[in-house]
Every structure is written in structure tokens, then in C-alpha cells.
Design a protein around this motif. Structure first.
Motif, PDB file in Angstrom:
ATOM      1  N   SER A 150       0.854  -1.191   0.000  1.00 26.49           N
ATOM      2  CA  SER A 150       0.000   0.000   0.000  1.00 26.49           C
ATOM      3  C   SER A 150       0.889   1.239   0.000  1.00 26.49           C
ATOM      4  CB  SER A 150      -0.911   0.013   1.232  1.00 26.49           C
ATOM      5  OG  SER A 150      -0.158   0.378   2.377  1.00 26.49           O
ATOM      6  N   ASN A 151       0.253   2.400  -0.063  1.00 21.99           N
ATOM      7  CA  ASN A 151       1.051   3.629  -0.057  1.00 21.99           C
ATOM      8  C   ASN A 151       1.448   4.068   1.347  1.00 21.99           C
ATOM      9  OD1 ASN A 151      -1.375   4.554   0.867  1.00 21.99           O
ATOM     10  ND2 ASN A 151      -1.776   5.945  -0.849  1.00 21.99           N
ATOM     11  N   SER A 152       1.248   3.190   2.331  1.00 21.68           N
ATOM     12  CA  SER A 152       1.787   3.492   3.658  1.00 21.68           C
ATOM     13  C   SER A 152       3.201   2.925   3.821  1.00 21.68           C
ATOM     14  CB  SER A 152       0.855   2.959   4.747  1.00 21.68           C
ATOM     15  OG  SER A 152       0.714   1.576   4.622  1.00 21.68           O
ATOM     16  N   PHE A 153       3.663   2.183   2.830  1.00 23.82           N
ATOM     17  CA  PHE A 153       5.040   1.672   2.872  1.00 23.82           C
ATOM     18  C   PHE A 153       6.003   2.733   2.332  1.00 23.82           C
ATOM     19  CE2 PHE A 153       2.643  -2.122   3.386  1.00 23.82           C
ATOM     20  CZ  PHE A 153       3.466  -2.967   4.116  1.00 23.82           C
ATOM     21  N   PRO A 154       7.312   2.584   2.598  1.00 22.98           N
ATOM     22  CA  PRO A 154       8.272   3.596   2.121  1.00 22.98           C
ATOM     23  C   PRO A 154       8.335   3.654   0.599  1.00 22.98           C
ATOM     24  CG  PRO A 154       9.278   2.129   3.737  1.00 22.98           C
ATOM     25  CD  PRO A 154       7.966   1.528   3.383  1.00 22.98           C
ATOM     26  N   LEU A 155       8.694   4.806   0.083  1.00 18.54           N
ATOM     27  CA  LEU A 155       8.902   4.962  -1.356  1.00 18.54           C
ATOM     28  C   LEU A 155      10.177   4.230  -1.771  1.00 18.54           C
ATOM     29  CD1 LEU A 155       8.123   8.730  -1.914  1.00 18.54           C
ATOM     30  CD2 LEU A 155       7.000   6.827  -3.075  1.00 18.54           C
ATOM     31  N   LEU A 156      10.078   3.489  -2.864  1.00 16.06           N
ATOM     32  CA  LEU A 156      11.253   2.764  -3.351  1.00 16.06           C
ATOM     33  C   LEU A 156      12.212   3.708  -4.066  1.00 16.06           C
ATOM     34  CD1 LEU A 156      12.125  -0.193  -3.256  1.00 16.06           C
ATOM     35  CD2 LEU A 156      11.012  -0.533  -5.445  1.00 16.06           C
ATOM     36  N   THR A 157      11.652   4.761  -4.641  1.00 17.81           N
ATOM     37  CA  THR A 157      12.469   5.753  -5.327  1.00 17.81           C
ATOM     38  C   THR A 157      11.712   7.076  -5.256  1.00 17.81           C
ATOM     39  OG1 THR A 157      13.472   6.343  -7.441  1.00 17.81           O
ATOM     40  CG2 THR A 157      11.420   5.124  -7.553  1.00 17.81           C
ATOM     41  N   SER A 158      12.371   8.173  -5.527  1.00 19.65           N
ATOM     42  CA  SER A 158      11.655   9.448  -5.531  1.00 19.65           C
ATOM     43  C   SER A 158      10.641   9.444  -6.679  1.00 19.65           C
ATOM     44  CB  SER A 158      12.646  10.602  -5.660  1.00 19.65           C
ATOM     45  OG  SER A 158      13.545  10.346  -6.692  1.00 19.65           O
ATOM     46  N   PRO A 159       9.597  10.276  -6.634  1.00 18.35           N
ATOM     47  CA  PRO A 159       8.563  10.249  -7.677  1.00 18.35           C
ATOM     48  C   PRO A 159       9.167  10.348  -9.084  1.00 18.35           C
ATOM     49  CG  PRO A 159       7.864  11.641  -5.874  1.00 18.35           C
ATOM     50  CD  PRO A 159       9.289  11.264  -5.582  1.00 18.35           C
ATOM     51  N   LEU A 160       8.642   9.525 -10.008  1.00 18.66           N
ATOM     52  CA  LEU A 160       9.170   9.463 -11.369  1.00 18.66           C
ATOM     53  C   LEU A 160       8.339  10.374 -12.251  1.00 18.66           C
ATOM     54  CD1 LEU A 160       9.372   5.560 -11.545  1.00 18.66           C
ATOM     55  CD2 LEU A 160      11.261   7.135 -11.029  1.00 18.66           C
ATOM     56  N   CYS A 161       9.005  11.247 -13.010  1.00 16.77           N
ATOM     57  CA  CYS A 161       8.269  12.113 -13.929  1.00 16.77           C
ATOM     58  C   CYS A 161       9.155  12.431 -15.129  1.00 16.77           C
ATOM     59  CB  CYS A 161       7.791  13.376 -13.216  1.00 16.77           C
ATOM     60  SG  CYS A 161       9.047  14.227 -12.273  1.00 16.77           S
TER      61      CYS A 161
END
Ligand SMILES: [Ca+2]
Length: 340
Positions: A210-221
Motif C-alpha cells: 500500500s502507499n503506507s510503505f516507504p517509497l522505493l524511489t523518488s517520484p518518477l516524472c
């Protein structure tokens, strides 16, 4: 016939033709053909015929909710009531579960307040009516759509809505990949073209279910192809957001995932000093190796010195082939990466 009883009337007068042999009728009770209705709106209300009165006819009703390929269906049955608990009279809901399997649930008696989520773009409501044993049933349900997909196969392809065409505006999509315990997930983007609008459109990848887990990488854009990403455990949660405008050349993303058994167990090192090495060192490590070491020293801070290093390859910005990543602390989080 439209009901479960029929009045049959035979009458003869005072003249009888010699060829009039009478009649012979086979009588059988058959299920009436259900009334079907297709629903394509992104949200709406479904009710039993004549709601809120009890529907006591024999004819079944079927509602087929069929949405765009990237949409899922959430149904909220706010009211269901039947006059008896026969078990034959019920509201069946056919849907796709989070592992992609077709399944169903049903409401009967006084059960109400059910929420059913279909992880595909389809759902069917089937009102099974049995009028001879009851005074009928009534229900009211609302459906809405979300951009959501779920994956549980050994590998798969995830793509933005309307791919390979430009993605729609104002999206909030989520994609869940779940594999068995002991597996990790390798996510490789093969196409990536979002608006170049200061990251107003972005993909976020969370290291868990879920989105309560840590981000694997910074947001991709933007439009440069992201690096290969590996999950720590057996699930990944991906979110895609678009704002109110989309450039026609923004074709979104395509990513394939594969899943692999972790080659080595998680290791915890707790002595004041020691060594760690890739599996089999100095022999080359195997394909799809995945190892995690947690290092905790009894006092002070941790210092690492690489004495030999030949892992993967490095492009201008990213690693590919293989990589070692060091996190400051004992949690995986894009914000705590010391070095890759
Ligand atoms: Ca945009």
C-alpha cells in the motif's frame, strides 16, 4: 406467461363436431428469461424494480456494469431486504478478486452495507427472484469507478490508461503486485513519457502492499526511462497521477515485472567489525540474486569500506545489470539512500 399461476378455462356449447377430439397440454414451470440491462456510466445507482417496495415478481434481473479497460468497479449495497430467508432469493454479485479470479458474493435476508470491489472493469448484479415462497426483496446499491489494477502472476505488464495513446487527465491510478512470500519483484520500465510539467504528473512506487510503505524511489516524472526497481518483499504498490492537462505526446508508461525467489536469506550482523560479500565471492554472483544485510554495531556509527567492487554497470544517471544500495538506518526508504 409472466406469473407462476395461470387460469385455464375450457367451455363447450351444445354442438359437437365429430372431428373435435379435445386437447392435450403439457404444463411445466420454467424460469422466465431474466431482464438484462447494461450500465456503462462511471458511477450510478441500481435498485430493484419498484424500489423501495419489495419486488415480488418471478422474473430475475441482471445488471452488467462494463467500464473502460483501466477502470475497476466499487459497489456499495446500502440497502438489502427480503421478506423471508429462503436462500433462493438473493442478490448475487459477480466480480474479479485482487488475484484476478472471477468470483461472487451474495446478499440475502437482511444483510446490508456490503462493499464489493472488482479488480477488473466488469461486475454483474443478478437479482434472483422466487416469488412463490416470499413476498419479495428490495435493494439499493451505488457503484463508482476507480483506476485500479491488481497483479499476482509470476510476471506481467502494467501500463498507463489508454496506452500507447496519451493518458487521460485527472487520473489517480493504483497498481498492486502481490507474489508469494519469499519472492521479490523486479520492475522494468520499457516506455516512459509523462508531461514535462514540473512533476505535476508522476509515478510513485512504494515498497510494499500500500502507499503506507516507504517509497522505493523518488517520484518518477518527465520522459527519461527510470532505473530497474526491486522490491524488498513480495509486493509493490504503484501510483500514477495526472493533473488537468495532458500533452498529446505523453504516452504514459509501460512496465513489465518479473518475480524471483530470493537467493539468500536476510542477514543481521551485530559485531563491532566484520565482513560481508556477495554470494559465492570471488566467483560471479548468480542471476536475480537478492540479498539484504542489516548491520547494527554495539556502539558508535557504522563505517563501510569496499575492498573490491565489480557490480553491474553505470550509465550517466543510473545503474543497470546489478546494484548495491546502502541505506542510512535499518529501513528501506528512498530518502535514506546513502549511495547506489
Ligand atoms: Ca499533465
Amino acid at each position: 406467461m409472466s406469473q407462476h399461476n395461470v387460469l385455464f378455462h375450457f367451455h363447450s356449447d351444445d354442438t359437437i363436431d365429430s372431428t373435435s377430439q379435445g386437447f392435450y397440454v403439457r404444463v411445466s414451470g420454467v424460469e422466465p428469461v431474466p431482464v438484462e440491462q447494461n450500465l456503462n456510466a462511471s458511477s450510478g445507482l441500481v435498485t430493484s424494480p419498484g424500489y423501495p417496495a419489495l419486488y415480488a415478481n418471478e422474473t430475475d434481473y441482471k445488471w452488467n456494469i462494463v467500464l473502460l479497460p483501466y477502470q475497476s468497479v466499487t459497489l456499495n449495497v446500502s440497502h438489502y431486504k427480503s421478506s423471508v430467508c429462503s436462500g433462493y432469493e438473493r442478490l448475487l454479485v459477480y466480480y474479479t478478486d485482487h488475484r484476478g479470479s472471477s468470483t461472487y458474493t451474495y446478499l440475502y435476508c437482511g444483510r446490508t452495507g456490503a462493499v464489493v470491489v472488482s479488480y477488473s472493469n466488469r461486475m454483474q448484479l443478478w437479482l434472483q427472484a422466487v416469488s412463490e415462497v416470499s413476498n419479495g426483496q428490495a435493494f439499493q446499491a451505488m457503484w463508482k469507478t476507480e483506476c485500479r489494477r491488481s497483479f499476482s502472476g509470476a510476471s506481467g505488464t502494467i501500463m498507463s490508461p489508454d496506452s500507447p495513446n496519451a493518458y487521460p487527465t485527472n487520473l489517480d491510478c493504483s497498481y498492486l503486485i502481490t507474489r508469494d512470500t519469499g519472492y521479490y519483484i523486479n520492475l522494468t520500465f520499457t516506455s516512459f513519457a509523462l508531461d514535462s510539467d514540473l512533476c505535476n504528473d508522476y509515478v510513485q512506487i512504494f515498497d510494499g502492499s500500500s502507499n503506507s510503505f516507504p517509497l522505493l524511489t523518488s517520484p518518477l516524472c518527465g520522459s527519461s526511462l527510470p532505473p530497474v526497481l526491486l522490491s524488498t518483499s513480495n509486493s509493490l504498490w504503484i501510483e500514477f497521477h495526472s493533473d488537468g492537462t495532458t500533452d498529446p505526446s505523453s504516452t504514459g508508461f509501460v512496465a513489465t515485472y518479473t518475480s524471483h525467489i530470493k537467493e539468500c536469506k536476510s542477514t543481521t550482523l551485530t559485531s563491532i567489525n566484520g565482513f560481508l560479500a556477495s554470494p559465492g565471492y570471488p566467483v560471479q554472483y548468480a542471476q536475480f540474486t537478492y540479498c539484504v544485510w542489516t548491520i547494527t554495531v554495539p556502539f558508535g556509527i557504522v563505517e563501510l569500506t569496499f575492498q573490491d567492487f565489480a557490480v553491474g554497470q553505470k550509465s550517466t544517471y543510473d545503474c543497470y545489470g546489478a546494484q548495491v544500495r546502502v541505506y542510512d538506518g535499518e529501513n528501506v526508504d528512498a530518502s535514506t539512500v546513502i549511495e547506489t
